[in-house]
Design an enzyme around this catalytic site. Structure first.
Site, PDB file in Angstrom:
ATOM      1  N   ASP A 140     113.041  76.718  26.260  1.00  0.00           N
ATOM      2  CA  ASP A 140     113.574  77.391  27.450  1.00  0.00           C
ATOM      3  C   ASP A 140     112.487  78.255  28.099  1.00  0.00           C
ATOM      4  O   ASP A 140     112.339  78.297  29.319  1.00  0.00           O
ATOM      5  CB  ASP A 140     114.776  78.258  27.047  1.00  0.00           C
TER       6      ASP A 140
ATOM      7  N   HIS B 105     120.430  80.046  22.894  1.00  0.00           N
ATOM      8  CA  HIS B 105     119.893  78.775  23.402  1.00  0.00           C
ATOM      9  C   HIS B 105     121.073  77.923  23.854  1.00  0.00           C
ATOM     10  O   HIS B 105     121.564  77.065  23.133  1.00  0.00           O
ATOM     11  CB  HIS B 105     119.088  78.041  22.332  1.00  0.00           C
TER      12      HIS B 105
HETATM   13  P1  NAX Z   1     118.588  62.906  16.700  1.00  0.00           P
HETATM   14  O1  NAX Z   1     120.051  62.661  16.572  1.00  0.00           O
HETATM   15  O2  NAX Z   1     117.698  61.877  17.281  1.00  0.00           O
HETATM   16  O3  NAX Z   1     118.015  63.224  15.240  1.00  0.00           O
HETATM   17  C1  NAX Z   1     118.646  64.079  14.351  1.00  0.00           C
HETATM   18  C2  NAX Z   1     118.324  63.583  12.958  1.00  0.00           C
HETATM   19  O4  NAX Z   1     118.853  64.522  12.035  1.00  0.00           O
HETATM   20  C3  NAX Z   1     118.960  62.224  12.631  1.00  0.00           C
HETATM   21  O5  NAX Z   1     117.940  61.331  12.224  1.00  0.00           O
HETATM   22  C4  NAX Z   1     119.917  62.552  11.502  1.00  0.00           C
HETATM   23  O6  NAX Z   1     120.009  61.509  10.525  1.00  0.00           O
HETATM   24  C5  NAX Z   1     119.282  63.806  10.906  1.00  0.00           C
HETATM   25  N1  NAX Z   1     120.183  64.618  10.108  1.00  0.00           N
HETATM   26  C6  NAX Z   1     121.504  64.843  10.278  1.00  0.00           C
HETATM   27  N2  NAX Z   1     121.982  65.595   9.294  1.00  0.00           N
HETATM   28  C7  NAX Z   1     120.954  65.882   8.475  1.00  0.00           C
HETATM   29  C8  NAX Z   1     120.834  66.607   7.268  1.00  0.00           C
HETATM   30  N3  NAX Z   1     121.898  67.176   6.677  1.00  0.00           N
HETATM   31  N4  NAX Z   1     119.619  66.683   6.689  1.00  0.00           N
HETATM   32  C9  NAX Z   1     118.561  66.076   7.243  1.00  0.00           C
HETATM   33  N5  NAX Z   1     118.619  65.352   8.373  1.00  0.00           N
HETATM   34  C10 NAX Z   1     119.798  65.268   8.981  1.00  0.00           C
HETATM   35  O7  NAX Z   1     118.455  64.296  17.433  1.00  0.00           O
HETATM   36  P2  NAX Z   1     117.179  64.924  18.147  1.00  0.00           P
HETATM   37  O8  NAX Z   1     117.142  64.493  19.542  1.00  0.00           O
HETATM   38  O9  NAX Z   1     115.978  64.726  17.293  1.00  0.00           O
HETATM   39  O10 NAX Z   1     117.607  66.469  18.159  1.00  0.00           O
HETATM   40  C11 NAX Z   1     117.729  67.218  16.962  1.00  0.00           C
HETATM   41  C12 NAX Z   1     118.434  68.525  17.227  1.00  0.00           C
HETATM   42  O11 NAX Z   1     117.686  69.333  18.121  1.00  0.00           O
HETATM   43  C13 NAX Z   1     119.814  68.379  17.879  1.00  0.00           C
HETATM   44  O12 NAX Z   1     120.705  69.272  17.240  1.00  0.00           O
HETATM   45  C14 NAX Z   1     119.580  68.808  19.296  1.00  0.00           C
HETATM   46  O13 NAX Z   1     120.747  69.301  19.901  1.00  0.00           O
HETATM   47  C15 NAX Z   1     118.556  69.892  19.084  1.00  0.00           C
HETATM   48  N6  NAX Z   1     117.770  70.292  20.257  1.00  0.00           N
HETATM   49  C16 NAX Z   1     117.394  71.580  20.329  1.00  0.00           C
HETATM   50  C17 NAX Z   1     116.602  72.068  21.342  1.00  0.00           C
HETATM   51  C18 NAX Z   1     116.174  73.501  21.370  1.00  0.00           C
HETATM   52  O14 NAX Z   1     115.486  73.864  22.321  1.00  0.00           O
HETATM   53  N7  NAX Z   1     116.534  74.374  20.425  1.00  0.00           N
HETATM   54  C19 NAX Z   1     116.180  71.180  22.454  1.00  0.00           C
HETATM   55  C20 NAX Z   1     116.219  69.731  22.110  1.00  0.00           C
HETATM   56  C21 NAX Z   1     117.392  69.319  21.266  1.00  0.00           C
HETATM   57  O15 NAX Z   1     118.503  69.144  22.105  1.00  0.00           O
END
Ligand code: NAX
Length: 327
Positions: free
Chosen positions: A158, A186
């Site tokens: 952000d 956030h």
């Molecule tokens: P993806 O869905 O592509 O990847 C998430 C991964 O986490 C998947 O491969 C899944 O298998 C894995 N996962 C789920 N549970 C798990 C666990 N218990 N232990 C280990 N791995 C686990 O999501 P992606 O686009 O990579 O985003 C990841 C996270 O970042 C999401 O929650 C998203 O909302 C968040 N974001 C946060 C941002 C920020 O600025 N703070 C911005 C970008 C993003 O939206």
């Protein structure tokens, strides 16, 4: 030559992971210091993660000391100096807010406990997975032996978005923009603050001199950028989120630039009227792995109302996870 920095990444087979791992391995975090990657995924994603590791191998990165993958947080977090908690449960169809908080609560309670048990004494934990602030609060509360200051949630994306928007508006370079702050959660309630930011050393709000743009364009553009990217790209921001995750960790470990500050969501001790114990975004300076909230900044009535609204949302989330017994 120093020992490798041991860095855990969760959700390593996900979208953000696909960008983050390669930049970590190529030196974007720690320069020439070797990095050992400890990658956590859920069982069904381990095969995909093996493919990512094959690609990491194929890059022959000089600074990549080794890679370990697995689905057991107690194994993967063993001895880590930095844990980047990216993996989280996205909101699925028909999922209520409470379901989302419980699903993520289960992840972040378990990971907090595992970090508490096996991480290195100097561990720093950055939470990117959403809802990031509250996930960080859950992990922190479940890791009683790790100092609370070692947990933070990511608002650096952000922050970077706000810098980019302000640079575009004023024609300045991104490097001419300093002292940007994101306050609060956030989420869409976050407050990017131009009143304390600077463009070439001059007050940004005065340089812009356009309250209408600030209220109706700048703030919503920054706060809703994630949704705009989904709309345009068909999936959520990943490379920019990875980049911000690295920026935040790098500055935390190695220090923020002199005369400037960064935005990090960290535990409030009541600074700027933010309820104690909430993980809220503040302007912070960092040095040698520690952060310090910048105090004494001016908060106008306009800013006060925006900060209060975002902090109220954080307090609601805390109430919800408390009622769910997660903290
Ligand atoms: P993806 O869905 O592509 O990847 C998430 C991964 O986490 C998947 O491969 C899944 O298998 C894995 N996962 C789920 N549970 C798990 C666990 N218990 N232990 C280990 N791995 C686990 O999501 P992606 O686009 O990579 O985003 C990841 C996270 O970042 C999401 O929650 C998203 O909302 C968040 N974001 C946060 C941002 C920020 O600025 N703070 C911005 C970008 C993003 O939206």
């Amino acid at each position: 030559t120093s020992a490798p920095l041991k860095v855990a990444v969760t959700g390593a087979a996900g979208q953000i992971g696909y960008s983050l791992l390669f930049r970590l391995a190529s030196g974007a975090l720690a320069g020439d210091r070797p990095i050992q990657l400890q990658l956590l995924e859920i069982e069904p994603a381990l095969k995909a993660l093996e493919g990512v590791v094959m690609e990491l191998d194929d890059c022959a990165f000089p600074t990549l000391a080794g890679v370990e993958i697995g689905s057991d947080p107690e194994k993967i977090f063993d001895g880590v100096n930095l844990a980047l908690l990216v993996g989280a449960r996205p909101r699925g169809p028909g999922m209520e807010r409470g379901d989302l908080l419980s699903a993520n609560g289960a992840i972040f309670t378990a990971q907090g406990k595992a970090l508490n048990k096996v991480a290195a004494d100097d561990v720093r934990i950055g939470v990117t997975g959403n809802p990031a602030n509250t996930n960080a609060l859950i992990a922190m509360t479940n890791a009683p032996d790790i100092p609370d200051e070692r947990f933070s949630a990511l608002t650096r994306l952000d922050h970077n978005r706000a810098i980019s928007q302000l640079a575009a508006k004023t024609g300045a370079k991104v490097t001419d923009i300093t002292n940007m702050t994101i306050w609060g959660n956030h989420s869409a309630t976050q407050y990017p603050d131009l009143f304390n930011a600077k463009v070439n050393g001059q007050n940004a709000a005065e340089v812009v001199n356009d309250q209408e743009w600030l209220e109706s364009n700048f703030i919503p553009t920054v706060a809703k950028r994630g949704a705009a990217i989904i709309e345009a790209r068909g999936s959520s921001s990943a490379a920019s989120a990875a980049s911000a995750t690295i920026d935040a960790a790098r500055d935390w470990l190695f220090g923020s630039p002199e005369g400037d500050w960064v935005s990090m969501a960290v535990k409030s001790n009541g600074e700027y009227g933010v309820a104690e114990g909430l993980i809220s975004s503040f302007p912070v300076t960092t040095k040698d792995g520690d952060w310090k909230i910048v105090e004494g900044l001016e908060v106008s009535d306009f800013s006060r109302a925006k900060i209060d609204a975002s902090v109220a949302e954080l307090a609601d989330e805390r109430k919800a996870v408390t009622e769910l017994g997660l903290i």
